[in-house]
Enzyme design. Structure first.
Site, mmCIF file in Angstrom:
data_model
loop_
_atom_site.group_PDB
_atom_site.id
_atom_site.type_symbol
_atom_site.label_atom_id
_atom_site.label_comp_id
_atom_site.label_asym_id
_atom_site.label_seq_id
_atom_site.Cartn_x
_atom_site.Cartn_y
_atom_site.Cartn_z
ATOM 1 C CG ASP A 54 -1.681 1.332 1.323
ATOM 2 O OD1 ASP A 54 -2.606 1.525 0.511
ATOM 3 O OD2 ASP A 54 -1.330 2.175 2.180
ATOM 4 C CE1 TYR A 59 0.857 7.758 3.252
ATOM 5 C CE2 TYR A 59 1.304 5.666 2.179
ATOM 6 C CZ TYR A 59 0.534 6.432 3.024
ATOM 7 O OH TYR A 59 -0.554 5.876 3.650
ATOM 8 C CE LYS A 85 -3.674 5.008 1.648
ATOM 9 N NZ LYS A 85 -2.352 4.446 1.317
#
Length: 337
Positions: A54, A59, A85
């Site tokens: 994930d 990030y 995401k």
């Protein structure tokens, strides 16, 4: 229970390894990580049999996606599950500085919230480009909710519901561009809200169903079992407080949390069980849960997580925690692991 054990996402049929890898650390969360170490962590995960990874554009301001894609692209695409995401567009900005939002060495892209139809579609396309892949298996809406947005939550929720964000996710799923859709959040209330607004398949719930707190169980997880919605557990150590440091919800833990964790740790020690092993295994006992995805700062830390995940724990531990009201007495526990 082994890291490589598989569980099926009820909707969509994706097969996830019980232990996945959360890849925020690949983006340099709190401390810098070089390319070689990032690659070594992904390689170590693969060697352990982990096949669920994930990441998110946020990030490291795109750094994690780029690193994860580079490490996975040589692997057979059908042999692993990948999630990322939407909700933030990462736009070029030369003024980005080290340490912003906890990212030690972020790339020069600044996040801008956008949960609209166009924003979701662009974010999905951008992620494909960064990952170097033709599809994403699970696409989560990232950090929607009052904990992130405060007074702006209603505005961004409107983008999802009336501005077409949920419609874009459903379209991508219908087209086969993604296999499953859901939310990736730190608060359970917004997942309940989303279940009324969109036909989601799953949710990545960080820090809200753990050895430390189970308030989400009856309002959310039990309902997910009824609806066939899978839960992925993020943040099983509650930002580190259950793994030996004093961080909770990404900040210094308040005294009452420290006191409760000390009591849990004492119960674990009395039963001869590492608190870290209990923290990784406890949420897996709920029937809504399909995977647990701690992060890792090094291959050694990842291998230690896998050992804790598989370590047999005595049934007396769970009895002691429930008797002392340190876990919800109604919560399923992993007896017999």
């Amino acid at each position: 229970m082994q890291a490589c054990d598989k569980r099926i996402l009820p909707r969509g049929g994706l097969s996830l390894t019980s232990l996945g890898l959360g890849c925020a650390q690949l983006g340099g969360l709190y401390q810098a990580m070089d390319e070689a170490e990032a690659r070594a962590i992904v390689d170590a995960a693969w060697d352990l049999g982990i096949r669920y990874f994930d990441t998110a554009p946020y990030y490291g301001y795109t750094l994690s996606e780029r690193r994860l894609g580079a490490a996975l692209r040589e692997r057979p695409r059908d042999s692993y599950v990948l999630s990322t995401k939407v909700g933030r567009l990462l736009l070029p900005d030369a003024n980005v500085r080290p340490g912003e939002n906890g990212w030690a060495e972020p790339l020069p892209f600044r996040p801008h919230f956008d949960y609209s139809y166009d924003g979701v579609m662009r974010s999905h396309e951008d992620s494909l480009q960064r990952l170097g892949m033709d599809r994403i298996d699970i696409l989560y809406v990232h950090d929607i909710g009052r904990a992130t947005h405060g007074e702006r939550h209603a505005h961004y929720w409107d983008q999802l519901t009336h501005g077409g964000g949920f419609r874009a996710l459903a379209q991508l799923r219908a087209e086969g561009s993604v296999g499953a859709i859901g939310l990736g959040v730190n608060e359970w209330e917004v997942v309940v809200q989303a279940m009324l607004a969109c036909d989601i398949d799953c949710a990545l719930l960080a820090g809200r169903y753990t050895l430390l707190e189970q308030a989400a169980m009856a309002p959310l997880l039990d309902r997910c079992v009824e609806r066939g919605i899978g839960i992925v557990i993020g943040g099983p150590f509650n930002s580190g407080i259950l793994a030996g440091n004093r961080k909770f919800n990404y900040e210094d833990a308040p005294p009452q949390v420290v006191t409760r964790v000390e009591a849990i740790a004492a119960a674990c020690a009395a039963a001869g069980a590492p608190i870290q092993a209990a923290a990784l295994q406890f949420p897996m006992a709920h029937p809504a849960v399909v995977a647990c995805i701690p992060g890792a700062q090094s291959p050694a830390q990842l291998r230690q997580n896998a050992q804790w995940f598989a370590q047999p724990l005595p049934a007396a531990l769970w009895d002691a925690l429930a008797h002392a009201s340190l876990i919800d007495g109604r919560a399923p526990t992993p007896r017999g692991t």
